[in-house]
Design an enzyme around this catalytic site. Structure first.
Site, PDB file in Angstrom:
ATOM      1  N   ARG A 291      64.011  66.308  40.716  1.00 59.57           N
ATOM      2  CA  ARG A 291      63.506  65.335  41.696  1.00 59.57           C
ATOM      3  C   ARG A 291      63.252  64.026  40.973  1.00 59.57           C
ATOM      4  O   ARG A 291      63.189  63.999  39.738  1.00 59.57           O
ATOM      5  CB  ARG A 291      62.260  65.845  42.421  1.00 59.57           C
TER       6      ARG A 291
ATOM      7  N   ASN B 238      49.729  59.739  38.234  1.00 64.52           N
ATOM      8  CA  ASN B 238      49.187  60.440  37.060  1.00 64.52           C
ATOM      9  C   ASN B 238      47.700  60.160  36.815  1.00 64.52           C
ATOM     10  O   ASN B 238      47.047  60.903  36.086  1.00 64.52           O
ATOM     11  CB  ASN B 238      49.965  60.083  35.783  1.00 64.52           C
TER      12      ASN B 238
ATOM     13  N   GLU C 169      73.728  57.966  38.239  1.00 71.04           N
ATOM     14  CA  GLU C 169      74.069  59.366  38.017  1.00 71.04           C
ATOM     15  C   GLU C 169      72.802  60.056  37.517  1.00 71.04           C
ATOM     16  O   GLU C 169      72.136  59.555  36.609  1.00 71.04           O
ATOM     17  CB  GLU C 169      75.169  59.483  36.952  1.00 71.04           C
TER      18      GLU C 169
ATOM     19  N   ASP D  40      59.835  64.769  31.328  1.00 73.08           N
ATOM     20  CA  ASP D  40      59.033  65.860  31.907  1.00 73.08           C
ATOM     21  C   ASP D  40      59.026  67.084  30.994  1.00 73.08           C
ATOM     22  O   ASP D  40      60.005  67.352  30.303  1.00 73.08           O
ATOM     23  CB  ASP D  40      59.608  66.225  33.285  1.00 73.08           C
TER      24      ASP D  40
ATOM     25  N   TRP E  79      55.411  72.579  27.497  1.00 66.85           N
ATOM     26  CA  TRP E  79      55.700  72.789  26.077  1.00 66.85           C
ATOM     27  C   TRP E  79      54.418  73.204  25.343  1.00 66.85           C
ATOM     28  O   TRP E  79      54.411  74.138  24.541  1.00 66.85           O
ATOM     29  CB  TRP E  79      56.269  71.500  25.484  1.00 66.85           C
TER      30      TRP E  79
HETATM   31  C1  FPP Z   1      55.330  64.458  32.130  1.00 66.98           C
HETATM   32  O1  FPP Z   1      55.241  65.752  31.595  1.00 66.98           O
HETATM   33  C2  FPP Z   1      55.019  63.462  31.108  1.00 66.98           C
HETATM   34  C3  FPP Z   1      54.075  62.501  31.214  1.00 66.98           C
HETATM   35  C4  FPP Z   1      53.227  62.361  32.419  1.00 66.98           C
HETATM   36  C5  FPP Z   1      53.772  61.574  30.120  1.00 66.98           C
HETATM   37  C6  FPP Z   1      54.895  61.183  29.211  1.00 66.98           C
HETATM   38  C7  FPP Z   1      54.332  60.587  27.972  1.00 66.98           C
HETATM   39  C8  FPP Z   1      54.823  60.722  26.716  1.00 66.98           C
HETATM   40  C9  FPP Z   1      56.081  61.390  26.430  1.00 66.98           C
HETATM   41  C10 FPP Z   1      54.115  60.221  25.505  1.00 66.98           C
HETATM   42  C11 FPP Z   1      53.635  58.839  25.508  1.00 66.98           C
HETATM   43  C12 FPP Z   1      54.654  57.825  25.843  1.00 66.98           C
HETATM   44  C13 FPP Z   1      55.091  56.860  25.004  1.00 66.98           C
HETATM   45  C14 FPP Z   1      56.047  55.851  25.483  1.00 66.98           C
HETATM   46  C15 FPP Z   1      54.627  56.759  23.619  1.00 66.98           C
HETATM   47  P1  FPP Z   1      54.222  66.806  32.227  1.00 66.98           P
HETATM   48  O2  FPP Z   1      52.943  66.693  31.500  1.00 66.98           O
HETATM   49  O3  FPP Z   1      54.116  66.584  33.698  1.00 66.98           O
HETATM   50  O4  FPP Z   1      54.915  68.160  31.926  1.00 66.98           O
HETATM   51  P2  FPP Z   1      54.810  69.515  32.758  1.00 66.98           P
HETATM   52  O5  FPP Z   1      55.729  69.351  33.928  1.00 66.98           O
HETATM   53  O6  FPP Z   1      55.303  70.529  31.792  1.00 66.98           O
HETATM   54  O7  FPP Z   1      53.385  69.712  33.142  1.00 66.98           O
END
Ligand code: FPP
Length: 247
Positions: free
Chosen positions: A191, A65, A204, A17, A22
């Site tokens: 969460r 998502n 854990e 997350d 970022w």
């Molecule tokens: C949640 O952060 C992250 C995701 C929904 C996607 C995760 C995907 C990657 C790290 C890259 C692709 C994966 C692989 C295996 C190559 P968020 O966008 O919800 O963050 P926020 O809470 O700051 O909005």
């Protein structure tokens, strides 16, 4: 490290997350964060392999998502293709096999093909299993297993008393995986967001504050050290697990 240090966790599961935050902290579109987050994926895969973790499961895309803006979903689907193509050689070389959990059939054909190929090209890897949770929902999975049981009972192929924890567990997408020992969620939120709800009852949970693109191999090591300082009781008392009382 604590006196009663636990071994390296066999199965580490990660909720990656903080990518969006970022990027937005830098005035960039959210998908930049996902791209940068792919670098942390590489670091954590390498780190787990080097430490001797047997199973690493990454929450790459949840069933929920799909409701995100189209541009972000498309970027994530492309990133998965890029990841599959770029990482295959190293994954093979390191003996890492790739698998998936989730409604893989939901993925766009090009992403699905790339992931299928990656799984096929890494299938002989014996040293670590990397599982990507894609279009994944733990609740959906449990409901799916329950529906399967109901259908078999209705057809007279299963008796209701045979539907126990072992039956359910062996009909989840995660049937081949041990339960996660350590679940890490980066980004400071505390969460579980529908990630491995059935499998993580004795896990854990660790919540480092770093946003996923900032999460490095050192942060992984710190998370594992934190895990090793925990006392896992699995419902027993502290004295029992320390061997000071009859088991
Ligand atoms: C949640 O952060 C992250 C995701 C929904 C996607 C995760 C995907 C990657 C790290 C890259 C692709 C994966 C692989 C295996 C190559 P968020 O966008 O919800 O963050 P926020 O809470 O700051 O909005």
């Amino acid at each position: 490290m604590a006196e009663t240090a636990l071994p390296i966790p066999k199965h580490v599961a990660v909720i990656m997350d903080g990518n969006g935050r970022w990027a937005m902290n830098r005035g960039a579109p959210r998908h930049w964060g996902h791209r940068e987050g792919s670098k942390s994926v590489r670091a954590v895969v390498r780190g787990c392999r080097a430490l001797g973790v047997g199973y690493l499961t990454l929450y790459a895309f949840s069933l929920a998502n799909w409701a995100r803006p189209r541009v972000e979903v498309t970027a994530l689907m492309r990133l998965l293709v890029r990841f599959a193509r770029r990482e295959v050689a190293e994954l093979r070389e390191k003996g890492i096999s790739v698998g998936t959990i989730g409604r893989i059939e939901d993925l766009p054909p090009v992403t699905r093909r790339a992931i299928d190929q990656l799984m096929d090209q890494t299938k002989d890897g014996k040293d670590m299993r990397l599982t990507l949770a894609l279009s994944y929902s733990g609740r959906y999975d449990v409901a799916r297993a329950a529906r399967q049981a109901a259908e078999l009972v209705a057809q007279g192929k299963l008796r209701p008393e045979e539907v126990d924890d072992k039956w359910i567990r062996s009909h989840l997408w995660t049937a081949e995986l041990p339960d996660p020992d350590l679940v890490i969620r980066t980004g400071g939120e505390q969460r579980s967001s529908d990630f491995l709800p059935y499998e993580s009852v004795y896990s854990e949970f660790h919540y480092p504050p770093e946003l996923w693109p900032d999460f490095s191999e050192d942060h992984l090591k710190a998370a594992i050290q934190w895990y090793q300082s925990r006392e896992r009781r699995f419902g027993k008392t502290s004295a029992q697990v320390r061997g000071q009382m009859p088991a």
